[in-house]
Design an enzyme around this catalytic site. Structure first.
Site, mmCIF file in Angstrom:
data_model
loop_
_atom_site.group_PDB
_atom_site.id
_atom_site.type_symbol
_atom_site.label_atom_id
_atom_site.label_comp_id
_atom_site.label_asym_id
_atom_site.label_seq_id
_atom_site.Cartn_x
_atom_site.Cartn_y
_atom_site.Cartn_z
ATOM 1 N N GLU A 107 37.177 40.172 31.957
ATOM 2 C CA GLU A 107 36.079 40.924 32.580
ATOM 3 C C GLU A 107 34.807 40.089 32.540
ATOM 4 O OE1 GLU A 107 33.913 43.039 34.650
ATOM 5 O OE2 GLU A 107 35.931 43.843 34.360
ATOM 6 N N ASP A 123 34.453 34.492 33.199
ATOM 7 C CA ASP A 123 34.946 34.312 34.552
ATOM 8 C C ASP A 123 36.457 34.096 34.549
ATOM 9 O OD1 ASP A 123 35.511 33.504 37.157
ATOM 10 O OD2 ASP A 123 33.869 32.066 37.264
ATOM 11 N N ASP A 155 36.949 44.309 44.071
ATOM 12 C CA ASP A 155 35.850 44.547 45.000
ATOM 13 C C ASP A 155 36.239 43.990 46.371
ATOM 14 O OD1 ASP A 155 33.444 44.655 46.422
ATOM 15 O OD2 ASP A 155 32.260 44.243 44.630
ATOM 16 N N LYS A 157 31.349 43.190 53.759
ATOM 17 C CA LYS A 157 30.733 42.426 54.845
ATOM 18 C C LYS A 157 31.484 41.108 55.064
ATOM 19 C CE LYS A 157 26.156 44.329 54.044
ATOM 20 N NZ LYS A 157 24.779 44.052 53.633
ATOM 21 N N ASP A 182 42.752 50.361 47.613
ATOM 22 C CA ASP A 182 42.700 51.520 48.495
ATOM 23 C C ASP A 182 42.019 51.149 49.817
ATOM 24 O OD1 ASP A 182 40.219 51.187 47.369
ATOM 25 O OD2 ASP A 182 39.988 53.248 46.685
#
Length: 170
Positions: free
Chosen positions: A64, A91, A114, A118, A150
């Site tokens: 994390e 990282d 994530d 965009k 999702d």
């Protein structure tokens, strides 16, 4: 004046990449030789928590980048004294290329990464050709990659990367 709040020690449940040293030896890290599974982008550690309870014969490591979230996950693990789960803050790209030994991980879990909606941000998505090479490097032969999203477009993008890759079979 701001008061300084002491940070509760969470070792061994939370450590940074710098804490674990240049190369991770899982047997030393956990004190056993059980198979290891990674949770990449573990967030608050719900998967780590549940998986480590259900599978005491497997070691689980969350990677994390957000230390606050990692510490929150580690606190959850510490409260139950779960010996087979840890969080490493840092990282994942560095962990996968420099710190984790090749062929030492039974499975990698990447849940709801994530999507970087965009188009100009798509380069920030974790799944890319380089990431697949990192996964292939650390996985044992016939190791698994578990991915959930999702976002249909993200799923299709991951599928288009993994399906033709010679190192992975659906």
């Amino acid at each position: 004046m701001p008061s300084s709040v002491p940070v509760k020690p969470l070792k061994p449940w939370f450590q940074t990449l710098d804490d674990v040293g240049p190369v991770l030896n899982w047997e030393t890290f956990f004190g056993n030789n059980q198979p290891v599974e990674l949770d990449i982008g573990s967030g608050r550690g719900l998967f780590l928590f549940n998986a480590s309870i259900r599978n005491p014969g497997t070691n689980f490591v969350g990677l994390e980048i957000d230390f606050g979230e990692g510490r929150r996950a580690a606190t959850r693990l510490m409260k139950r004294d779960l010996a087979n789960a840890r969080v490493i803050g840092g990282d994942a790209n560095r962990a996968l290329t420099e710190v984790i030994e090749p062929g030492s991980v039974a499975a990698a879990h990447v849940y709801f990464p994530d999507p970087w909606w965009k188009t100009r941000h798509h380069k920030r998505r974790i799944f890319n050709p380089a990431f697949l090479e990192m996964l292939q490097r650390v996985l044992v032969p016939n190791g698994y990659v578990h991915h959930w999203t999702d976002v249909a477009d993200y799923f299709e993008m991951v599928q288009s990367l993994m399906d033709p890759h010679p190192g992975f079979v659906r």
